[in-house]
Design a protein around this motif. Structure first.
Motif, short mmCIF file in Angstrom:
data_model
loop_
_atom_site.label_atom_id
_atom_site.label_comp_id
_atom_site.label_asym_id
_atom_site.label_seq_id
_atom_site.Cartn_x
_atom_site.Cartn_y
_atom_site.Cartn_z
N SER A 83 0.77 -1.19 0.01
CA SER A 83 0.02 -0.02 0.34
C SER A 83 0.85 1.16 -0.17
N ARG A 84 2.13 1.16 0.48
CA ARG A 84 3.04 2.14 0.51
C ARG A 84 3.73 2.35 -0.80
N GLY A 85 3.48 1.40 -1.66
CA GLY A 85 4.37 1.41 -2.92
C GLY A 85 5.74 1.02 -2.81
N LEU A 86 6.20 0.22 -1.65
CA LEU A 86 7.54 -0.02 -1.71
C LEU A 86 7.98 -1.40 -2.16
N ARG A 87 9.09 -1.40 -2.72
CA ARG A 87 9.54 -2.54 -3.28
C ARG A 87 10.42 -3.55 -2.08
N PHE A 88 9.83 -4.66 -2.01
CA PHE A 88 10.51 -5.60 -1.03
C PHE A 88 10.67 -7.06 -1.23
N VAL A 89 11.26 -7.81 -0.54
CA VAL A 89 11.38 -9.21 -0.91
C VAL A 89 11.30 -9.76 0.89
N ARG A 90 10.36 -10.95 0.91
CA ARG A 90 10.41 -11.49 2.29
C ARG A 90 10.19 -12.84 2.10
N TYR A 91 11.01 -13.65 3.34
CA TYR A 91 10.71 -14.95 3.35
C TYR A 91 10.52 -15.23 4.84
N ASP A 96 10.37 -14.30 8.41
CA ASP A 96 10.73 -13.23 8.99
C ASP A 96 11.93 -12.44 8.89
N ASP A 97 12.39 -12.88 7.54
CA ASP A 97 13.66 -12.08 6.77
C ASP A 97 13.11 -11.20 5.79
N CYS A 98 13.38 -10.06 5.79
CA CYS A 98 12.90 -9.12 5.05
C CYS A 98 13.70 -7.96 4.44
N ILE A 99 13.79 -7.57 3.07
CA ILE A 99 14.58 -6.53 2.63
C ILE A 99 13.65 -5.55 2.06
N ILE A 100 13.67 -4.37 2.45
CA ILE A 100 12.97 -3.37 1.74
C ILE A 100 13.91 -2.49 0.94
N LEU A 101 13.59 -2.29 -0.43
CA LEU A 101 14.52 -1.61 -1.19
C LEU A 101 14.07 -0.18 -1.55
N VAL A 102 15.06 0.98 -1.38
CA VAL A 102 14.52 2.26 -1.44
C VAL A 102 15.77 2.94 -2.37
N ARG A 103 15.60 4.13 -2.55
CA ARG A 103 16.51 4.69 -3.44
C ARG A 103 17.76 5.58 -2.48
N SER A 104 17.57 5.87 -1.37
CA SER A 104 18.47 6.70 -0.79
C SER A 104 18.71 6.47 0.78
#
Length: 230
Positions: A19-27, A29-37
């Motif tokens: 809903s926030r428009g964030l790119r992420f990958v999760r398995y 409870d391990d999660c990476i959220i990708l942002v530009r800065s």
């Protein structure tokens, strides 16, 4: 059960990030959220941590949570590097994981382990298959070839020890196509490491012959595993 329960509990987190428009990958409870800065990363980490703890009533491990560039982090055992030709990040095997499989290989090819060489080949194949099946989606061709080199070299030493005395070594080398002169010279060598690097022994115990003996080629198995995926 742990990954299943984590997926159930954190399903709402996925909806929130989407809903926030964030790119992420999760398995689990391990999660990476990708942002530009880095500034955006700091802001997102603060807000997402607040959401997890206040809304989902879960605890965020502050020690394991961090902000970093792709080349500075690892995820599910993978490290990352930037491929300049393709202009994108790709996965690779981190040094720690490579060292771990190398350690297993050295243990399985120990000359002090009093089991048959065919049994050693079988156990090596089990380790190599499991390792490649996990890391095959990454760029691992170079490290796979390195693994093959180490396995073959150490396996030659196991066979050399199995031949026991100079007379048996000479006889077997001649049987494998080595000239009597070269076989006599190699059979009189002292030290496993040195003799198993010579052209004579490498020719006698060639990669093709080791394969017939039952030793798995990591590179060939990688190519086969990738073909099955494609």
């Amino acid at each position: 059960m742990s990954p299943l329960l984590a997926n159930i509990l954190l399903n709402e987190l996925d909806w929130e990030l989407e809903s926030r428009g964030l790119r992420f990958v999760r398995y689990a409870d391990d999660c990476i959220i990708l942002v530009r800065s880095e500034k955006a990363a700091t802001r997102v980490m603060k807000s997402v941590t607040k959401y997890i703890e206040n809304v989902l009533r879960l605890k965020v491990n502050k020690d394991k949570s961090r902000i970093g560039r792709p080349t500075e982090i690892q995820y599910l055992g993978f490290a990352f590097y930037y491929q300049f030709q393709e202009k994108k990040y790709r996965m690779k095997v981190p040094k720690k994981s490579l060292d771990k499989v190398m350690k297993k290989v050295r243990k399985l090819t120990s000359r002090k382990w009093s089991v048959s060489n065919s049994y050693k080949a079988k156990k090596i194949a089990e380790v190599v298959r499991g390792w490649i099946n996990y890391f095959k989606i990454g760029s691992i061709l170079t490290v796979t070839r390195k693994l093959d080199t180490v396995i073959r070299y150490r396996f030659r030493m196991c066979i050399w020890k199995h031949w026991k005395n100079p007379k048996t070594r000479y006889k077997n080398l001649v049987k494998l196509g080595i000239s009597k002169k070269n076989a006599r010279c190699a059979a009189g060598f002292h030290g496993y490491a040195r003799v198993c690097r010579t052209k004579t022994v490498c020719y006698a115990m060639s990669n093709a012959r080791l394969k017939k003996f039952g030793l798995l080629s990591a590179e060939e198995y990688l190519c086969k595993a990738r073909c099955q995926v494609n």
